[in-house]
Design a protein around this motif. Structure first.
Motif, mmCIF file in Angstrom:
data_model
loop_
_atom_site.group_PDB
_atom_site.id
_atom_site.type_symbol
_atom_site.label_atom_id
_atom_site.label_comp_id
_atom_site.label_asym_id
_atom_site.label_seq_id
_atom_site.Cartn_x
_atom_site.Cartn_y
_atom_site.Cartn_z
ATOM 1 N N MET A 1 0.848 -1.176 0.000
ATOM 2 C CA MET A 1 0.000 0.000 0.000
ATOM 3 C C MET A 1 0.893 1.238 0.000
ATOM 4 N N LYS A 2 0.530 2.176 -0.813
ATOM 5 C CA LYS A 2 1.269 3.435 -0.855
ATOM 6 C C LYS A 2 0.612 4.406 0.121
ATOM 7 N N ILE A 3 1.438 5.047 0.945
ATOM 8 C CA ILE A 3 0.966 5.925 2.008
ATOM 9 C C ILE A 3 1.484 7.340 1.762
ATOM 10 N N TYR A 4 0.582 8.314 1.918
ATOM 11 C CA TYR A 4 0.937 9.722 1.822
ATOM 12 C C TYR A 4 1.275 10.223 3.222
ATOM 13 N N VAL A 5 2.365 10.983 3.335
ATOM 14 C CA VAL A 5 2.755 11.589 4.606
ATOM 15 C C VAL A 5 2.947 13.082 4.360
ATOM 16 N N GLY A 6 2.086 13.894 4.964
ATOM 17 C CA GLY A 6 2.146 15.330 4.766
ATOM 18 C C GLY A 6 2.465 16.089 6.038
ATOM 19 N N ASN A 7 2.778 17.349 5.877
ATOM 20 C CA ASN A 7 3.112 18.275 6.955
ATOM 21 C C ASN A 7 4.362 17.828 7.727
ATOM 22 N N MET A 8 5.304 17.258 6.996
ATOM 23 C CA MET A 8 6.557 16.806 7.618
ATOM 24 C C MET A 8 7.498 17.986 7.824
ATOM 25 N N PRO A 9 8.362 17.880 8.821
ATOM 26 C CA PRO A 9 9.422 18.882 8.950
ATOM 27 C C PRO A 9 10.283 18.849 7.682
ATOM 28 N N TYR A 10 10.723 19.999 7.226
ATOM 29 C CA TYR A 10 11.468 20.075 5.969
ATOM 30 C C TYR A 10 12.833 19.402 6.038
ATOM 31 N N ALA A 11 13.350 19.165 7.224
ATOM 32 C CA ALA A 11 14.668 18.552 7.365
ATOM 33 C C ALA A 11 14.632 17.023 7.333
ATOM 34 N N VAL A 12 13.449 16.407 7.316
ATOM 35 C CA VAL A 12 13.341 14.949 7.335
ATOM 36 C C VAL A 12 13.863 14.365 6.028
ATOM 37 N N VAL A 27 9.046 -1.791 5.252
ATOM 38 C CA VAL A 27 8.959 -0.654 4.331
ATOM 39 C C VAL A 27 9.735 -1.017 3.070
ATOM 40 N N ALA A 28 9.040 -1.037 1.934
ATOM 41 C CA ALA A 28 9.700 -1.332 0.658
ATOM 42 C C ALA A 28 10.435 -0.103 0.136
ATOM 43 N N GLU A 29 9.838 1.072 0.358
ATOM 44 C CA GLU A 29 10.437 2.312 -0.158
ATOM 45 C C GLU A 29 9.845 3.507 0.573
ATOM 46 N N ALA A 30 10.658 4.517 0.786
ATOM 47 C CA ALA A 30 10.192 5.781 1.373
ATOM 48 C C ALA A 30 10.881 6.918 0.629
ATOM 49 N N ASN A 31 10.099 7.907 0.225
ATOM 50 C CA ASN A 31 10.639 9.034 -0.539
ATOM 51 C C ASN A 31 10.079 10.357 -0.037
ATOM 52 N N VAL A 32 10.962 11.267 0.289
ATOM 53 C CA VAL A 32 10.576 12.638 0.580
ATOM 54 C C VAL A 32 10.603 13.365 -0.761
ATOM 55 N N ILE A 33 9.552 14.092 -1.072
ATOM 56 C CA ILE A 33 9.461 14.795 -2.351
ATOM 57 C C ILE A 33 10.244 16.107 -2.263
ATOM 58 N N MET A 34 11.127 16.282 -3.231
ATOM 59 C CA MET A 34 12.014 17.443 -3.248
ATOM 60 C C MET A 34 11.618 18.399 -4.367
ATOM 61 N N ARG A 36 12.343 20.544 -7.444
ATOM 62 C CA ARG A 36 13.343 20.394 -8.510
ATOM 63 C C ARG A 36 14.286 21.587 -8.602
ATOM 64 N N GLU A 37 13.762 22.765 -8.387
ATOM 65 C CA GLU A 37 14.568 23.972 -8.556
ATOM 66 C C GLU A 37 15.485 24.257 -7.376
ATOM 67 N N THR A 38 14.964 24.064 -6.158
ATOM 68 C CA THR A 38 15.751 24.414 -4.970
ATOM 69 C C THR A 38 16.459 23.227 -4.339
ATOM 70 N N GLY A 39 15.991 22.010 -4.634
ATOM 71 C CA GLY A 39 16.574 20.822 -4.016
ATOM 72 C C GLY A 39 16.148 20.631 -2.569
ATOM 73 N N ARG A 40 15.200 21.439 -2.102
ATOM 74 C CA ARG A 40 14.715 21.346 -0.721
ATOM 75 C C ARG A 40 13.439 20.521 -0.662
ATOM 76 N N SER A 41 13.177 19.945 0.492
ATOM 77 C CA SER A 41 11.967 19.158 0.713
ATOM 78 C C SER A 41 10.727 20.021 0.528
ATOM 79 N N LYS A 42 9.674 19.402 -0.009
ATOM 80 C CA LYS A 42 8.390 20.080 -0.131
ATOM 81 C C LYS A 42 7.513 19.834 1.098
#
Length: 98
Positions: A1-12, A27-34, A36-42
């Protein structure tokens, strides 16, 4: 199952996100969405847990929990097609005909 995780601290990081969910199962995979322009977490990401029972346990345990002073929003991820209209991003060939 794919899980959405929102309102995370930007440093995670993706590794930290994986470790958080690993407390509730495999956990098969975990990805923080970055950005593209700034390289910082969304501030949001996705976790893939192959066992649905473990995934639901993780969602129930972690939704509304605190992480570095932020209240996480955790839910089953919606398919990309369910995100609604995101503006005019379709065929733009007609704009040259004016």
């Amino acid at each position: 199952m794919k899980i959405y995780v929102g309102n995370m601290p930007y440093a995670v990081t993706s590794d930290e996100l994986s470790e958080l969910f690993a407390e509730h199962g495999h956990v098969a995979e975990a990805n923080v969405i970055m950005d593209r322009e700034t390289g910082r977490s969304k501030g949001f990401g996705f976790v893939d847990m192959p066992n649905d029972a473990e995934a639901k346990d993780a969602i129930n345990a972690l939704n509304s929990s605190q992480m570095s002073g932020r209240t996480l929003r955790v839910s089953e991820a919606r398919p990309r097609s369910d995100r609604g209209d995101r503006g005019d991003r379709g065929d733009r060939s007609d704009r040259w005909r004016r």
